[in-house]
Design a protein around this motif. Structure first.
Motif, PDB file in Angstrom:
ATOM      1  N   ALA A  33       0.831  -1.208   0.000  1.00  0.00           N
ATOM      2  CA  ALA A  33       0.000   0.000   0.000  1.00  0.00           C
ATOM      3  C   ALA A  33       0.867   1.259   0.000  1.00  0.00           C
ATOM      4  N   PRO A  34       0.472   2.280  -0.755  1.00  0.00           N
ATOM      5  CA  PRO A  34       1.212   3.545  -0.737  1.00  0.00           C
ATOM      6  C   PRO A  34       1.086   4.244   0.607  1.00  0.00           C
ATOM      7  N   VAL A  35       2.167   4.837   1.055  1.00  0.00           N
ATOM      8  CA  VAL A  35       2.192   5.481   2.369  1.00  0.00           C
ATOM      9  C   VAL A  35       1.123   6.555   2.485  1.00  0.00           C
ATOM     10  N   HIS A  95      -2.940   0.130  20.112  1.00  0.00           N
ATOM     11  CA  HIS A  95      -2.694   1.283  19.238  1.00  0.00           C
ATOM     12  C   HIS A  95      -1.239   1.228  18.799  1.00  0.00           C
ATOM     13  N   ALA A  96      -0.997   1.468  17.524  1.00  0.00           N
ATOM     14  CA  ALA A  96       0.369   1.453  16.997  1.00  0.00           C
ATOM     15  C   ALA A  96       1.005   2.832  17.132  1.00  0.00           C
ATOM     16  N   ASP A  97       2.302   2.851  17.362  1.00  0.00           N
ATOM     17  CA  ASP A  97       3.058   4.101  17.442  1.00  0.00           C
ATOM     18  C   ASP A  97       3.137   4.726  16.052  1.00  0.00           C
ATOM     19  N   ARG A  98       2.546   5.903  15.897  1.00  0.00           N
ATOM     20  CA  ARG A  98       2.524   6.551  14.582  1.00  0.00           C
ATOM     21  C   ARG A  98       3.930   6.816  14.062  1.00  0.00           C
ATOM     22  N   ALA A  99       4.866   7.033  14.969  1.00  0.00           N
ATOM     23  CA  ALA A  99       6.235   7.333  14.544  1.00  0.00           C
ATOM     24  C   ALA A  99       6.873   6.152  13.826  1.00  0.00           C
ATOM     25  N   ALA A 100       6.349   4.950  14.032  1.00  0.00           N
ATOM     26  CA  ALA A 100       6.908   3.760  13.385  1.00  0.00           C
ATOM     27  C   ALA A 100       6.410   3.591  11.962  1.00  0.00           C
ATOM     28  N   GLY A 101       5.423   4.393  11.552  1.00  0.00           N
ATOM     29  CA  GLY A 101       4.931   4.347  10.181  1.00  0.00           C
ATOM     30  C   GLY A 101       4.192   3.064   9.852  1.00  0.00           C
ATOM     31  N   PRO A 102       3.811   2.898   8.578  1.00  0.00           N
ATOM     32  CA  PRO A 102       3.077   1.691   8.176  1.00  0.00           C
ATOM     33  C   PRO A 102       3.817   0.386   8.466  1.00  0.00           C
ATOM     34  N   ALA A 103       5.140   0.385   8.357  1.00  0.00           N
ATOM     35  CA  ALA A 103       5.888  -0.846   8.648  1.00  0.00           C
ATOM     36  C   ALA A 103       5.686  -1.260  10.106  1.00  0.00           C
ATOM     37  N   GLY A 104       5.714  -0.278  11.004  1.00  0.00           N
ATOM     38  CA  GLY A 104       5.469  -0.580  12.409  1.00  0.00           C
ATOM     39  C   GLY A 104       4.048  -1.025  12.659  1.00  0.00           C
ATOM     40  N   LEU A 105       3.098  -0.399  11.980  1.00  0.00           N
ATOM     41  CA  LEU A 105       1.692  -0.786  12.107  1.00  0.00           C
ATOM     42  C   LEU A 105       1.502  -2.253  11.722  1.00  0.00           C
TER      43      LEU A 105
END
Length: 218
Positions: A33-35, A95-105
Motif C-alpha cells: 500500500a502507498p504510504v 494502538h500502533a506508534d505513529r512514529a513507526a509508520g506503516p511498517a510498524g503498524l
C-alpha cells in the motif's frame, strides 16, 4: 453451504495454521500500500485504513487474551481498557506508534496475530471462553480471527487500492465453522463477503445486520 450433519460429510477443522496463513497473506498484501493512502477511509467503514489495521490487530489480541487465563472467563471479557482516540474511531486496547509508520503498524498486526495463533495451538480443544455472540472454543476463535482478517483486509483493499482474493479453501472452512447456513451455490469468498454484510449475491440483498455462530461443534 450446508452443515456437515445435513450432508453427512466431515467438516474440515479450522486450524492455527489457517489463521497464520490468513494473517501472513494480509500483511504481505498491505505492505504494497502507498504510504499516502493510510489516512483514507477503509471501504464502507467510517475508520481510516490506519485505524482499521489497529482494530484488526485489536480483534486478534482480544481473542488471544480471552483464551489466555488458566480459567478463561465465561461471563465477560478479560478487563483490558478499550478506548477510542477520536469520536467515531474504533475502541481499542491496541494502538500502533505513529512514529513507526506503516511498517510498524504491520508489525503490530503480525504480533497480534501470532499471539492468537499461539493460543489456538496450545489451548486444549475443550477450552471455552466468552464472546459476545456466545462462548466458543480455540477453533472458533481461530475462525473468528480469520474472518476478521479476511474481511477487514477486503475493506482495506478498497481504501488502499489493491486486489484481494483470499484462498477459496480457507474461506470455505470458516464459512462451515461460523456461517453454516451461508449459500453453498456461491464461491466461498463472495459468500463470506455476503455473510458479513459486505456485498450482495444474486437474489440475496446485502445484509444490514449479521452475526456468526461460534458455538463449539460436537
Amino acid at each position: 453451504m450446508s452443515s456437515s450433519a445435513e450432508t453427512g460429510s466431515v467438516r474440515p477443522p479450522v486450524t492455527a495454521d489457517d489463521l497464520d496463513l490468513a494473517v501472513r497473506l494480509a500483511v504481505e498484501a498491505l505492505r504494497e500500500a502507498p504510504v499516502a493512502a493510510w489516512e483514507g477511509r477503509a471501504g464502507s467503514l467510517e475508520w481510516t485504513c490506519w485505524e482499521t489495521v489497529e482494530h484488526l490487530s485489536d480483534d486478534l489480541f482480544a481473542y488471544a487474551v480471552q483464551l489466555g487465563p488458566g480459567e478463561p472467563p465465561l461471563a465477560g471479557d478479560v478487563p483490558f481498557l478499550w478506548e477510542s482516540r477520536r469520536p467515531g474511531g474504533p475502541a481499542n486496547a491496541i494502538h500502533a506508534d505513529r512514529a513507526a509508520g506503516p511498517a510498524g503498524l504491520l508489525q503490530v498486526l503480525e504480533a497480534s496475530g501470532a499471539l492468537l495463533v499461539a493460543m489456538v495451538r496450545t489451548k486444549p480443544p475443550r477450552t471455552r471462553a466468552h464472546h459476545g455472540f456466545g462462548a466458543s472454543d480455540p477453533e472458533g476463535f481461530a475462525a473468528m480471527g480469520i474472518v476478521e482478517t479476511l474481511v477487514h483486509t477486503h475493506d482495506l483493499a478498497q481504501g488502499l487500492g489493491f486486489a484481494w482474493n483470499p484462498p477459496a479453501d480457507l474461506c470455505s472452512r470458516v464459512l462451515a465453522r461460523l456461517f453454516p447456513d451461508a449459500p453453498e451455490s456461491t464461491d466461498p469468498w463472495p459468500a463470506l463477503l455476503w455473510a458479513t454484510g459486505r456485498d450482495e449475491l444474486p437474489g440475496r440483498p446485502r445484509l444490514t445486520t449479521w452475526r456468526w455462530d461460534g458455538t463449539p461443534r460436537g
